[in-house]
Design a protein around this motif. Sequence first.
Motif, mmCIF file in Angstrom:
data_model
loop_
_atom_site.group_PDB
_atom_site.id
_atom_site.type_symbol
_atom_site.label_atom_id
_atom_site.label_comp_id
_atom_site.label_asym_id
_atom_site.label_seq_id
_atom_site.Cartn_x
_atom_site.Cartn_y
_atom_site.Cartn_z
ATOM 1 N N ILE A 1 0.852 -1.195 0.000
ATOM 2 C CA ILE A 1 0.000 0.000 0.000
ATOM 3 C C ILE A 1 0.884 1.241 0.000
ATOM 4 O O ILE A 1 1.799 1.366 0.824
ATOM 5 C CB ILE A 1 -0.945 0.045 1.223
ATOM 6 C CG1 ILE A 1 -1.852 -1.184 1.238
ATOM 7 C CG2 ILE A 1 -1.780 1.331 1.207
ATOM 8 C CD1 ILE A 1 -2.916 -1.143 2.332
ATOM 9 N N ASP B 1 -4.678 -9.557 9.645
ATOM 10 C CA ASP B 1 -5.990 -9.802 9.025
ATOM 11 C C ASP B 1 -5.855 -10.135 7.548
ATOM 12 O O ASP B 1 -6.468 -11.084 7.051
ATOM 13 C CB ASP B 1 -6.892 -8.559 9.147
ATOM 14 C CG ASP B 1 -7.457 -8.406 10.551
ATOM 15 O OD1 ASP B 1 -7.311 -9.337 11.365
ATOM 16 O OD2 ASP B 1 -8.046 -7.338 10.822
ATOM 17 N N GLU B 2 -5.075 -9.329 6.840
ATOM 18 C CA GLU B 2 -5.015 -9.496 5.382
ATOM 19 C C GLU B 2 -4.305 -10.787 4.994
ATOM 20 O O GLU B 2 -4.703 -11.455 4.036
ATOM 21 C CB GLU B 2 -4.355 -8.257 4.750
ATOM 22 C CG GLU B 2 -5.190 -6.991 4.961
ATOM 23 C CD GLU B 2 -4.754 -5.804 4.108
ATOM 24 O OE1 GLU B 2 -3.697 -5.877 3.456
ATOM 25 O OE2 GLU B 2 -5.494 -4.793 4.095
ATOM 26 N N THR C 1 -0.668 -2.759 11.824
ATOM 27 C CA THR C 1 -2.096 -2.827 12.165
ATOM 28 C C THR C 1 -2.896 -3.712 11.200
ATOM 29 O O THR C 1 -3.979 -4.153 11.549
ATOM 30 C CB THR C 1 -2.766 -1.435 12.163
ATOM 31 O OG1 THR C 1 -2.703 -0.897 10.850
ATOM 32 C CG2 THR C 1 -2.109 -0.504 13.146
ATOM 33 N N ARG C 2 -2.399 -3.958 10.013
ATOM 34 C CA ARG C 2 -3.237 -4.670 9.059
ATOM 35 C C ARG C 2 -2.739 -6.032 8.594
ATOM 36 O O ARG C 2 -3.496 -6.827 8.061
ATOM 37 C CB ARG C 2 -3.443 -3.801 7.812
ATOM 38 C CG ARG C 2 -2.217 -3.673 6.927
ATOM 39 C CD ARG C 2 -2.493 -2.860 5.675
ATOM 40 N NE ARG C 2 -1.274 -2.474 4.999
ATOM 41 C CZ ARG C 2 -0.668 -3.200 4.043
ATOM 42 N NH1 ARG C 2 -1.201 -4.346 3.639
ATOM 43 N NH2 ARG C 2 0.438 -2.771 3.477
#
Lengths: 193, 193
Positions: free
Chosen positions: B44, B58-59, B54-55
């Motif tokens: 990103i 999950d991803e 933070t991501r």
Amino acid sequence: MRICFVGDSMVNGTGDPEFLGWTGRVLRRERHRRPELTGYNLGIRRDTSGQVRTRWRDEVTRRLPTEIEGRVVFSFGVNDAVQEVPVAETLANAAAILAEASSRWPVLMMGPVPIVPEDARARSRRLDDELAAVCGGLGAPYLAVFDALLETPVWLAEAGAGDGAHPGAGGYGRLAEIVLASPVWQAWITSGA
Amino acid sequence: MRICFVGDSMVNGTGDPEFLGWTGRVLRRERHRRPELTGYNLGIRRDTSGQVRTRWRDEVTRRLPTEIEGRVVFSFGVNDAVQEVPVAETLANAAAILAEASSRWPVLMMGPVPIVPEDARARSRRLDDELAAVCGGLGAPYLAVFDALLETPVWLAEAGAGDGAHPGAGGYGRLAEIVLASPVWQAWITSGA
């Protein structure tokens, strides 16, 4: 412009030895108009409409900052057809996703693609009509590709020679051409430009 | 095998007119050994180590089902250098990410790349050493690319001709070659095979 492509393995480009899929080929061509174009491929193998519904908001929001023009393309439904998800459930998921996404970004829905197993292919084709109707009701552009791909021998031939679902470079290349030539795509990608 | 590539715009391949980046080029070459190879690009633009932290869980978890061999490549740090994130914070984020990810999947960390602005480039180079040390402490493989890219005129030349950060097809192609030729990559990608 930054475009998120959200969906299943067909969005991921699974099986393409070039690792571009139809999304990479479309971006490569559209870049002539927009040198700054960025693509985010958010296709996940085996994802159904329900799985897309649980994740699309978080993943797209992280990638589309409000100060930069962002757009979202969705494509799912084949795995719903394979796993025999009730049609009403698929349509409810699609409506919820598209209604919310459309309120924040220009959104386009691409319909399901043909696969080799005949019963799942027939269910996928029925979903194509139903999803078009959902999009019509919401005023969201719907890009049908099922019938055009069926008329293209390379799609099912490559899928049959592979894992029964995913084509190779020829099929993905043909799908990219169908998308780029579609008046629905052309109107959507040039709108607001 | 399914590989998630998690990081920033360099992982996304921003600026590459071929829309492959280094990850697409590496996958294309590695597919000769593994015809079923799937890649998930989770780069990103502008992401710092804190945003990756933070991501990523999950991803990645959504994309790597437990029954299929999954691996994770991380690459971040340049945006920490640009935004002058305190080094200790970057290293704490990296350590937390890599320790947790390594407990679930084979993980490889690729170091930061050179960028045009000299002060941020110097900070990026220092991070390269510091991140290598963090990985050494955790026993995680670290693939340094900074110095090799600096010796490659095309990287900074293309970045300078573009937006000052992102190269074009030549730079990403060269980075893919550096990765593929690296003993660290070779040992990691063939381990367990």
